[in-house]
Write an enzyme that holds these catalytic residues in place. Structure first.
Site, short mmCIF file in Angstrom:
data_model
loop_
_atom_site.label_atom_id
_atom_site.label_comp_id
_atom_site.label_asym_id
_atom_site.label_seq_id
_atom_site.Cartn_x
_atom_site.Cartn_y
_atom_site.Cartn_z
CB CYS A 16 35.19 44.51 38.09
SG CYS A 16 34.72 42.87 38.68
CE LYS A 19 30.91 43.62 35.96
NZ LYS A 19 29.78 43.91 36.87
CB SER A 140 42.02 26.37 28.13
OG SER A 140 42.26 25.13 27.47
#
Length: 345
Positions: A16, A19, A140
């Protein structure tokens, strides 16, 4: 391919911490034209909540979210587990129960062999199996950096949706997981993390936030969010914004993962922590400088739930958390009347 490639060496960021900084994200979103009103859209982008919620009928609402990132560890199976756990967390944070997922896969296929990519997907599938949901498909692409995550869908009663904006003055704030994931992941990338630290990192980031699905039935729970890339202060600020209140964070009360304090005092931190503070520090009082502030802004990959609950229901929530294995769950602050912002005590 005979040479083993470190997954983290292929990514400029991880977990994270990838971000966008809060201020950058807000600037981008502000440029998107406002959508027309949809009566069945119960939760949209208004308060930067964890997922969208759409009313299906009188007893069911669909919780929809997507989350993906680049590797935070080198073991492919562990990377898949972490990413899947993190994605499912947004459903739980809305009070929902997951029903199925779709995989999001971007891989440098000229660098990583099929077995490595397969192990990433297998790790994610193992977490979904533990949550009782299938990976029902996905998409994908061939990507320069390895990316993996999920679209996660769940159900919740329309009258029991938990958002980040329902907090009330006087509520206490409970955090279910210790802080420090960003510090441990930075130490791992710098080859400064020992086996115990790695075990703590994996143990925290692969623990499903199933508690969230139980919280709608607890009287006194008013708001929930999960603490991820913007750190404890950043997500408390979102809760404060939604409620129009001041979130007071007790820096001493926030639990920490083992070894984190030593590492952060030695200067180990992520660049995302600095970017977080640059984005919202002007709305925070009392945070000071130094390592403790670094921990409060530390990006949490697959972090815990932050729960605003009336004081008379706090013990019930803590008991439920500990019954689900969140042994370090603790009261870390409160909401009080005042301008929307954060004060660190």
């Amino acid at each position: 391919m005979s040479e083993v490639v470190r997954l983290t060496s292929l990514a400029h960021g991880g977990g994270c911490g990838c971000k966008l900084a809060p201020a950058v994200l807000q600037d981008i979103i502000s440029r998107v034209p406002a959508a027309a009103a949809f009566p069945n859209l119960l939760v949209g982008t208004e308060t930067s909540d964890d997922a969208a919620v759409w009313r299906l009928n009188d007893t069911q609402a669909l919780v929809a979210t997507t989350d993906f990132f680049m590797p935070v560890v080198d073991d492919p199976f562990d990377f898949g587990r972490i990413a899947a756990t993190n994605a499912l967390s947004d459903v739980y944070a809305m009070g929902g129960t997951p029903i199925f997922t779709l995989a999001i896969v971007g891989m440098p296929v000229n660098v990583l062999d099929p077995d490595t990519i397969g192990r990433i997907l297998a790790g994610g599938a193992s977490v979904c199996a533990a949550a009782g949901v299938p990976v029902a498909g996905g998409h994908s692409i061939d990507s320069v950096e390895p990316i993996y995550g999920l679209v996660a869908l769940g159900l919740v009663h329309p009258d029991k949706v938990l958002t980040n904006k329902g907090g009330r003055a006087g509520d206490v704030l409970i955090l279910t997981k210790p802080l420090g994931v960003g510090v441990l992941s930075a130490a791992f990338k710098q080859e400064k993390l020992d086996a115990a630290g790695y075990a703590a990192l994996i143990g925290s980031t692969t623990k499903l936030n199933v508690l969230g699905a139980r919280l709608p039935d607890v009287a006194g729970v008013h708001a929930v969010t999960d603490v991820t890339g913007f750190g404890l202060i950043g997500h408390a600020l979102e809760m404060a914004n939604g409620a129009g209140l001041t979130a007071v964070i007790d820096a001493q009360a926030a639990p920490l993962l083992p070894g984190v304090e030593t590492l952060v005092q030695a200067g180990v931190r992520t660049g995302a922590s600095t970017r977080n503070w640059a984005s919202y520090g002007h709305r925070v009082e009392g945070a000071g400088e130094g390592w403790r502030r670094d921990l409060l802004t530390d990006p949490q990959t697959s972090g815990g739930l932050l729960i605003a609950v009336s004081p008379d229901a706090a013990d019930e929530v803590l008991a439920l958390a500990r019954a689900d294995g969140f042994d370090r769950a603790a009261v870390v602050g409160r909401l009080e009347a005042g301008s929307a912002g954060v004060r660190v005590a």
